[in-house]
Scaffold this motif. Sequence first.
Motif, mmCIF file in Angstrom:
data_model
loop_
_atom_site.group_PDB
_atom_site.id
_atom_site.type_symbol
_atom_site.label_atom_id
_atom_site.label_comp_id
_atom_site.label_asym_id
_atom_site.label_seq_id
_atom_site.Cartn_x
_atom_site.Cartn_y
_atom_site.Cartn_z
ATOM 1 N N CYS A 14 0.826 -1.223 0.000
ATOM 2 C CA CYS A 14 0.000 0.000 0.000
ATOM 3 C C CYS A 14 0.856 1.268 0.000
ATOM 4 C CB CYS A 14 -0.876 0.058 1.253
ATOM 5 S SG CYS A 14 -2.009 -1.303 1.436
ATOM 6 N N PHE A 15 2.117 1.151 0.345
ATOM 7 C CA PHE A 15 2.934 2.339 0.580
ATOM 8 C C PHE A 15 3.692 2.797 -0.662
ATOM 9 C CE2 PHE A 15 1.893 1.105 4.794
ATOM 10 C CZ PHE A 15 2.015 2.241 5.588
ATOM 11 N N SER A 16 3.582 4.114 -0.939
ATOM 12 C CA SER A 16 4.313 4.731 -2.058
ATOM 13 C C SER A 16 4.973 6.023 -1.555
ATOM 14 C CB SER A 16 3.354 5.029 -3.212
ATOM 15 O OG SER A 16 4.068 5.505 -4.337
ATOM 16 N N PRO A 17 6.067 5.871 -0.794
ATOM 17 C CA PRO A 17 6.731 7.067 -0.263
ATOM 18 C C PRO A 17 7.414 7.882 -1.364
ATOM 19 C CG PRO A 17 7.991 5.107 0.276
ATOM 20 C CD PRO A 17 6.711 4.632 -0.349
ATOM 21 N N ALA A 18 7.802 9.093 -1.017
ATOM 22 C CA ALA A 18 8.438 9.994 -1.987
ATOM 23 C C ALA A 18 9.888 9.600 -2.231
ATOM 24 C CB ALA A 18 8.386 11.429 -1.472
ATOM 25 N N ALA A 19 10.290 9.677 -3.494
ATOM 26 C CA ALA A 19 11.703 9.524 -3.883
ATOM 27 C C ALA A 19 12.088 10.801 -4.610
ATOM 28 C CB ALA A 19 11.879 8.310 -4.787
ATOM 29 N N PHE A 20 13.111 11.471 -4.119
ATOM 30 C CA PHE A 20 13.543 12.732 -4.726
ATOM 31 C C PHE A 20 14.711 12.463 -5.663
ATOM 32 C CE2 PHE A 20 11.654 13.780 -0.614
ATOM 33 C CZ PHE A 20 10.651 14.643 -1.032
ATOM 34 N N ILE A 21 14.549 12.892 -6.910
ATOM 35 C CA ILE A 21 15.575 12.610 -7.924
ATOM 36 C C ILE A 21 16.889 13.282 -7.549
ATOM 37 C CG2 ILE A 21 16.174 12.842 -10.374
ATOM 38 C CD1 ILE A 21 13.024 12.956 -10.843
ATOM 39 N N LEU A 34 14.124 0.999 2.648
ATOM 40 C CA LEU A 34 12.664 0.812 2.659
ATOM 41 C C LEU A 34 12.253 -0.302 1.701
ATOM 42 C CD1 LEU A 34 11.224 4.471 2.669
ATOM 43 C CD2 LEU A 34 11.188 2.819 4.550
ATOM 44 N N ILE A 35 12.940 -0.374 0.562
ATOM 45 C CA ILE A 35 12.617 -1.411 -0.440
ATOM 46 C C ILE A 35 13.044 -2.784 0.081
ATOM 47 C CG2 ILE A 35 13.102 -2.234 -2.782
ATOM 48 C CD1 ILE A 35 13.575 0.787 -3.507
ATOM 49 N N ARG A 36 14.262 -2.846 0.634
ATOM 50 C CA ARG A 36 14.795 -4.147 1.088
ATOM 51 C C ARG A 36 14.109 -4.633 2.370
ATOM 52 N NH1 ARG A 36 20.243 -2.387 -0.628
ATOM 53 N NH2 ARG A 36 20.860 -3.728 -2.355
ATOM 54 N N GLU A 37 13.995 -3.730 3.341
ATOM 55 C CA GLU A 37 13.540 -4.159 4.671
ATOM 56 C C GLU A 37 12.033 -4.081 4.851
ATOM 57 O OE1 GLU A 37 15.794 -1.994 7.575
ATOM 58 O OE2 GLU A 37 17.702 -2.880 6.947
ATOM 59 N N GLN A 38 11.410 -3.018 4.307
ATOM 60 C CA GLN A 38 9.958 -2.878 4.480
ATOM 61 C C GLN A 38 9.184 -3.454 3.289
ATOM 62 O OE1 GLN A 38 9.053 -1.949 7.448
ATOM 63 N NE2 GLN A 38 11.222 -1.550 7.894
ATOM 64 N N GLU A 39 9.881 -3.636 2.151
ATOM 65 C CA GLU A 39 9.279 -4.206 0.935
ATOM 66 C C GLU A 39 8.065 -3.401 0.460
ATOM 67 O OE1 GLU A 39 9.047 -8.541 0.843
ATOM 68 O OE2 GLU A 39 10.339 -8.611 2.616
ATOM 69 N N ILE A 40 8.265 -2.061 0.403
ATOM 70 C CA ILE A 40 7.202 -1.151 -0.032
ATOM 71 C C ILE A 40 6.725 -1.492 -1.449
ATOM 72 C CG2 ILE A 40 7.786 0.817 1.429
ATOM 73 C CD1 ILE A 40 9.467 1.921 -0.914
ATOM 74 N N GLY A 41 5.479 -1.085 -1.753
ATOM 75 C CA GLY A 41 4.881 -1.438 -3.034
ATOM 76 C C GLY A 41 5.230 -0.497 -4.166
ATOM 77 N N GLY A 42 5.598 0.747 -3.839
ATOM 78 C CA GLY A 42 5.872 1.695 -4.913
ATOM 79 C C GLY A 42 6.628 2.917 -4.439
ATOM 80 N N LEU A 43 6.915 3.793 -5.374
ATOM 81 C CA LEU A 43 7.591 5.061 -5.091
ATOM 82 C C LEU A 43 6.923 6.160 -5.911
ATOM 83 C CD1 LEU A 43 11.362 3.987 -5.260
ATOM 84 C CD2 LEU A 43 10.159 4.753 -3.197
ATOM 85 N N THR A 44 6.840 7.354 -5.316
ATOM 86 C CA THR A 44 6.332 8.525 -6.030
ATOM 87 C C THR A 44 7.494 9.491 -6.221
ATOM 88 O OG1 THR A 44 4.184 8.240 -4.972
ATOM 89 C CG2 THR A 44 4.609 10.361 -6.024
ATOM 90 N N PHE A 45 7.854 9.732 -7.485
ATOM 91 C CA PHE A 45 9.039 10.546 -7.777
ATOM 92 C C PHE A 45 8.733 12.043 -7.805
ATOM 93 C CE2 PHE A 45 11.097 6.619 -8.844
ATOM 94 C CZ PHE A 45 12.437 6.882 -8.587
ATOM 95 N N PHE A 46 9.624 12.796 -7.163
ATOM 96 C CA PHE A 46 9.593 14.258 -7.191
ATOM 97 C C PHE A 46 10.964 14.756 -7.643
ATOM 98 C CE2 PHE A 46 6.227 13.173 -4.304
ATOM 99 C CZ PHE A 46 5.238 14.113 -4.560
ATOM 100 N N HIS A 47 10.992 15.980 -8.130
ATOM 101 C CA HIS A 47 12.238 16.570 -8.626
ATOM 102 C C HIS A 47 13.276 16.672 -7.510
ATOM 103 C CE1 HIS A 47 14.877 20.042 -9.674
ATOM 104 N NE2 HIS A 47 14.751 19.582 -10.906
ATOM 105 N N ALA A 98 7.119 17.254 -17.607
ATOM 106 C CA ALA A 98 7.766 18.551 -17.398
ATOM 107 C C ALA A 98 7.376 19.215 -16.087
ATOM 108 C CB ALA A 98 7.443 19.487 -18.558
ATOM 109 N N MET A 99 6.280 18.775 -15.470
ATOM 110 C CA MET A 99 5.894 19.347 -14.180
ATOM 111 C C MET A 99 6.952 19.031 -13.127
ATOM 112 S SD MET A 99 2.221 19.135 -12.308
ATOM 113 C CE MET A 99 1.999 19.386 -10.552
ATOM 114 N N ARG A 100 7.686 17.940 -13.323
ATOM 115 C CA ARG A 100 8.703 17.512 -12.351
ATOM 116 C C ARG A 100 10.107 17.411 -12.950
ATOM 117 N NH1 ARG A 100 6.067 18.588 -7.804
ATOM 118 N NH2 ARG A 100 3.929 17.856 -7.974
#
Length: 507
Positions: A14-21, A34-47, A98-100
């Motif tokens: 369920c979790f999609s925390p922010a990943a800053f480029i 977070l990916i290895r230990e919590q095995e999150i489902g996704g990431l939301t990318f921001f600039h 282009a928004m990000r």
Amino acid sequence: MKSKLSKSQKIAQCFSPAAFIHDTEENHQKIELLIREQEIGGLTFFHSRHSAAANFEKRAEVLAVSGTLEKMIQLINRFQRIAKVPLLISIDGEYGLAMRIENTPQYPFAITLGALQGKAGNQLAEVGYRMGLDMKAAGIHLNLAPCSDVNTNPNNPVIGYRSFGTNPEKVAEYSMAMYQGMKKAGIAACLKHFPGHGDTQTDSHLGLPVIQKSKSELQKEELLPFQIGIDQGVEMIMVGHLAAPALSHSREIASSISKEIITELLKKEMGFGGIVISDALNMKAVADLFTEPGQLEWEAFHAGNDILCFSDHVQEGIAKIEANASEGEVDAVFEKIWNLKEKLGVFAFKNLEVPVFDWKSHSVFQSQLAKDYVSVLHGNLDPEELKHLADQGKLSHKTFFGRENTTFSSKLSQNYGSELSKTKLEQAEKVIISVFVPSHKPINQFGMDQTLVAELKNLAQAKPCILVHFGNPLALKHLGNFTDFEAVICGYQHFDEAQAMAFHLFQ
């Protein structure tokens, strides 16, 4: 793989925390944990942290911000390689990548598309389709767009240019057309910000907006685009951080953590059976409500959200949901997310290459759109009279808030055989004023210096002027009344294609 996942592993999807480029290597490694230990489902990318709308802290380090697209592709490849279950990658790109991400195709703002005069539904679908193809090529599976907010409050600090307009039926049609276009491109999209963020005066990044309307008023306006979307089979809706007491038993509670609004109203009463995604959980409207880390995530899950976006407390959130939610509740949500991943081809991840965009095709498309949105809002133009004045050295051009040598100004000079900006204002009998609005957001009168605005208004009072406005049309109200000008042309965007189309009106 699916049948072997534990309850906590299912919740992690369920979790999609922010990943800053543009971030430190230390922070990229925290995402890896977070990916290895919590095995999150996704990431939301921001600039970058600096540009993320909800982040107002001052940054000590200065990061290089070039090569954003290349860096994002590298990070997606890096993060996907270590994920046991491939990640659902999302981005908030209302007007495209282009928004990000710099140097990627930008499409017109929603307010601009709302001004289209042609076959708008088809054009909106094509915008969504092209936007979706750009994102798919860059490894994005989900675009957190479009806005289905009806922009009924002209003082709204956060929606404005992000809405297709003030008419609920039109907003419904346009947002669904863009949604369907993205879906056709093979990515997911969502209508946002349920129950409707258009009539608010507070920015939910900073505080909790409250809509004081009756339920019947909300149904006629705010809720209508979402109901029409649900009736047409929309598969994902984002819930915003705004209160509508008429929908939550008179409580001023953010919709994103209200069971009455998500489960009772959206799912049961309005009949939505798709995926509910929360707005960013780090936004001030909800982030400071709960002192115990993980409590907010549980409240959002318990209210009926399936995907938790931008959570700052992933580990604690997973633990809190595991302790409080039943196996059945977790399984129901997990199945939705897993099916979405299957449908979008997330499990078939292949190493990404940096996409190469067809800029020529993009420009042609931009010109086609500009032809249908650049418009004369007031008065008339007489090209022959203007040519006659130019030949006599009595037509001038002045640019406000933009560089002097714009596409529009150079085309005017070519057309009239002289650089109009060099004709002194005192000698001119008529002046073409072009305005390049500095910001599309309303803060500080859209970033327009008040001394220059006063100068523009004085000029319009002193001589016959033609106003050519490039940028958010909501900024026009700060430049005087339409009747102060002989004609008012709105170009809506700074794009070269919009400038070229505005110039065509002078031929």
